[in-house]
Design a protein around this motif. Structure first.
Motif, mmCIF file in Angstrom:
data_model
loop_
_atom_site.group_PDB
_atom_site.id
_atom_site.type_symbol
_atom_site.label_atom_id
_atom_site.label_comp_id
_atom_site.label_asym_id
_atom_site.label_seq_id
_atom_site.Cartn_x
_atom_site.Cartn_y
_atom_site.Cartn_z
ATOM 1 N N GLN A 20 0.844 -1.187 0.000
ATOM 2 C CA GLN A 20 0.000 0.000 0.000
ATOM 3 C C GLN A 20 0.885 1.245 0.000
ATOM 4 O OE1 GLN A 20 -3.376 -0.027 -0.236
ATOM 5 N NE2 GLN A 20 -3.089 -2.214 -0.485
ATOM 6 N N PRO A 21 0.516 2.240 -0.813
ATOM 7 C CA PRO A 21 1.314 3.470 -0.808
ATOM 8 C C PRO A 21 1.137 4.226 0.503
ATOM 9 C CG PRO A 21 -0.647 3.750 -2.153
ATOM 10 C CD PRO A 21 -0.608 2.301 -1.739
ATOM 11 N N LEU A 22 2.152 4.940 0.864
ATOM 12 C CA LEU A 22 2.123 5.784 2.044
ATOM 13 C C LEU A 22 1.281 7.015 1.730
ATOM 14 C CD1 LEU A 22 3.362 6.480 4.852
ATOM 15 C CD2 LEU A 22 5.227 7.579 3.591
ATOM 16 N N THR A 23 0.294 7.326 2.542
ATOM 17 C CA THR A 23 -0.502 8.538 2.345
ATOM 18 C C THR A 23 0.174 9.664 3.108
ATOM 19 O OG1 THR A 23 -2.551 7.277 2.104
ATOM 20 C CG2 THR A 23 -2.765 9.611 2.651
ATOM 21 N N VAL A 24 0.512 10.738 2.399
ATOM 22 C CA VAL A 24 1.174 11.877 3.030
ATOM 23 C C VAL A 24 0.309 13.126 2.911
ATOM 24 C CG1 VAL A 24 3.508 10.978 2.661
ATOM 25 C CG2 VAL A 24 2.512 12.510 0.991
ATOM 26 N N ASP A 25 0.542 14.011 3.811
ATOM 27 C CA ASP A 25 -0.095 15.316 3.836
ATOM 28 C C ASP A 25 0.939 16.329 3.325
ATOM 29 O OD1 ASP A 25 -0.541 17.970 5.643
ATOM 30 O OD2 ASP A 25 -2.444 16.954 5.258
ATOM 31 N N TRP A 26 0.475 17.459 2.864
ATOM 32 C CA TRP A 26 1.393 18.483 2.362
ATOM 33 C C TRP A 26 2.383 18.937 3.421
ATOM 34 C CZ3 TRP A 26 2.155 19.580 -2.567
ATOM 35 C CH2 TRP A 26 1.197 19.127 -3.479
ATOM 36 N N GLY A 82 12.016 8.631 -3.759
ATOM 37 C CA GLY A 82 11.891 7.253 -4.208
ATOM 38 C C GLY A 82 10.753 6.476 -3.557
ATOM 39 N N LYS A 83 10.007 7.103 -2.671
ATOM 40 C CA LYS A 83 8.907 6.419 -1.986
ATOM 41 C C LYS A 83 7.645 6.418 -2.847
ATOM 42 C CE LYS A 83 10.959 5.941 2.058
ATOM 43 N NZ LYS A 83 11.509 4.733 2.496
ATOM 44 N N THR A 84 6.899 5.316 -2.744
ATOM 45 C CA THR A 84 5.586 5.241 -3.381
ATOM 46 C C THR A 84 4.587 5.802 -2.388
ATOM 47 O OG1 THR A 84 6.208 3.302 -4.666
ATOM 48 C CG2 THR A 84 3.852 3.713 -4.377
ATOM 49 N N LEU A 85 3.856 6.812 -2.825
ATOM 50 C CA LEU A 85 2.933 7.472 -1.918
ATOM 51 C C LEU A 85 1.713 7.975 -2.666
ATOM 52 C CD1 LEU A 85 3.335 10.746 -2.503
ATOM 53 C CD2 LEU A 85 5.377 10.372 -1.159
ATOM 54 N N ARG A 86 0.756 8.460 -1.895
ATOM 55 C CA ARG A 86 -0.395 9.148 -2.475
ATOM 56 C C ARG A 86 -0.599 10.423 -1.682
ATOM 57 N NH1 ARG A 86 -6.388 7.076 -1.002
ATOM 58 N NH2 ARG A 86 -6.187 7.274 1.238
ATOM 59 N N ILE A 87 -1.059 11.441 -2.403
ATOM 60 C CA ILE A 87 -1.283 12.747 -1.805
ATOM 61 C C ILE A 87 -2.459 13.399 -2.514
ATOM 62 C CG2 ILE A 87 0.428 13.852 -3.305
ATOM 63 C CD1 ILE A 87 1.102 15.702 -0.870
ATOM 64 N N PHE A 143 -7.826 16.047 -6.421
ATOM 65 C CA PHE A 143 -7.492 14.714 -6.910
ATOM 66 C C PHE A 143 -6.578 14.020 -5.926
ATOM 67 C CE2 PHE A 143 -8.631 16.815 -10.826
ATOM 68 C CZ PHE A 143 -9.175 15.819 -11.612
ATOM 69 N N TRP A 144 -6.653 12.704 -5.898
ATOM 70 C CA TRP A 144 -5.616 11.872 -5.296
ATOM 71 C C TRP A 144 -4.625 11.566 -6.402
ATOM 72 C CZ3 TRP A 144 -4.750 11.279 -0.404
ATOM 73 C CH2 TRP A 144 -5.775 11.155 0.522
ATOM 74 N N VAL A 145 -3.352 11.621 -6.084
ATOM 75 C CA VAL A 145 -2.307 11.244 -7.028
ATOM 76 C C VAL A 145 -1.414 10.241 -6.317
ATOM 77 C CG1 VAL A 145 -0.390 12.050 -8.438
ATOM 78 C CG2 VAL A 145 -2.413 13.488 -8.173
ATOM 79 N N GLN A 146 -1.164 9.118 -6.986
ATOM 80 C CA GLN A 146 -0.363 8.042 -6.405
ATOM 81 C C GLN A 146 0.770 7.710 -7.358
ATOM 82 O OE1 GLN A 146 -2.573 4.670 -4.820
ATOM 83 N NE2 GLN A 146 -1.220 3.313 -5.961
ATOM 84 N N GLY A 147 1.946 7.500 -6.799
ATOM 85 C CA GLY A 147 3.092 7.125 -7.618
ATOM 86 C C GLY A 147 4.390 7.286 -6.845
ATOM 87 N N THR A 148 5.486 7.339 -7.580
ATOM 88 C CA THR A 148 6.810 7.438 -6.984
ATOM 89 C C THR A 148 7.251 8.899 -6.949
ATOM 90 O OG1 THR A 148 7.368 5.251 -7.835
ATOM 91 C CG2 THR A 148 9.200 6.647 -7.141
ATOM 92 N N LEU A 149 7.558 9.362 -5.748
ATOM 93 C CA LEU A 149 7.979 10.749 -5.551
ATOM 94 C C LEU A 149 9.493 10.848 -5.684
ATOM 95 C CD1 LEU A 149 6.722 13.538 -4.664
ATOM 96 C CD2 LEU A 149 7.703 13.027 -2.418
ATOM 97 N N ARG A 150 9.945 11.894 -6.315
ATOM 98 C CA ARG A 150 11.375 12.196 -6.435
ATOM 99 C C ARG A 150 11.610 13.599 -5.897
ATOM 100 N NH1 ARG A 150 13.539 7.555 -6.757
ATOM 101 N NH2 ARG A 150 12.913 6.317 -8.502
ATOM 102 N N VAL A 151 12.687 13.745 -5.151
ATOM 103 C CA VAL A 151 13.118 15.064 -4.711
ATOM 104 C C VAL A 151 13.990 15.594 -5.834
ATOM 105 C CG1 VAL A 151 14.491 16.331 -3.043
ATOM 106 C CG2 VAL A 151 12.999 14.474 -2.273
ATOM 107 N N GLU A 152 13.415 16.490 -6.610
ATOM 108 C CA GLU A 152 14.126 17.039 -7.766
ATOM 109 C C GLU A 152 13.538 18.405 -8.096
ATOM 110 O OE1 GLU A 152 15.041 15.686 -12.323
ATOM 111 O OE2 GLU A 152 14.869 14.149 -10.787
#
Length: 176
Positions: A20-26, A82-87, A143-152
């Protein structure tokens, strides 16, 4: 026997939970010092409501010297790289495919960024790449957006973003 049953249940449920993706808040995307600076910031009086006509010629990159420096921060929380998350957030459409679906958009924490309210800082803007594309009929719809986050860091004529997300799924925000 009870221990064996508990271990079996754990073995079955752990892989499903781990996928399950990690759900994060802003606020999770703000380093501690930026979080505190945001808490200490005065309220803004925009002088307009959501029904006022928007000025879409504004860029998310326009600098307002009356705003505190935290509003331009590019400091990030590198642990999410590199984490899979949803926000959940609001889209600022950028690019479409040949069918008119948006394949690239900024995701921001509040509706109306660049129209009625000061834009969020770069560390509160995510550049989303979604090759599947999605129809965005209303920028005031979350919207919910789920995927791999990159710090870039990303910079274009519209905005600076400190995060990028390769989306695997995008859907209307349903609160869950």
């Amino acid at each position: 026997m009870l221990l064996r049953s508990a271990l079996l249940l754990l073995a079955i449920t752990l892989p499903a939970y781990a996928s399950q993706p990690l759900t994060v808040d802003w606020l999770d995307l703000l380093p501690a010092e930026d979080y505190q600076a945001m808490l200490d910031m005065p309220d803004f009086d925009h002088g307009v409501g959501l029904d006022a006509e928007g000025n879409f010629s504004n860029s998310l990159r326009q600098r307002d010297n009356s705003l505190p420096a935290v509003m331009y921060s590019t400091k990030v929380v590198s642990e999410y790289d590199g984490k899979t998350l949803r926000i959940g957030g609001y889209p600022v459409p950028l690019e479409t495919d040949d069918q008119g679906r948006y394949t690239s958009f900024f995701l921001v924490p509040y509706a109306g960024a660049c129209i009625h309210v000061p834009p969020p800082p770069p560390n509160q803007i995510i550049l989303v790449d979604y090759p599947t594309g999605i129809a965005i009929d209303d920028i005031y719809q979350a919207f919910w957006v789920q995927g791999t986050l990159r710090v870039e860091q990303t910079r274009n004529q519209l905005a600076d973003a400190s995060y990028q997300l390769q989306a695997s799924r995008v859907w209307l925000y349903d609160g869950e």
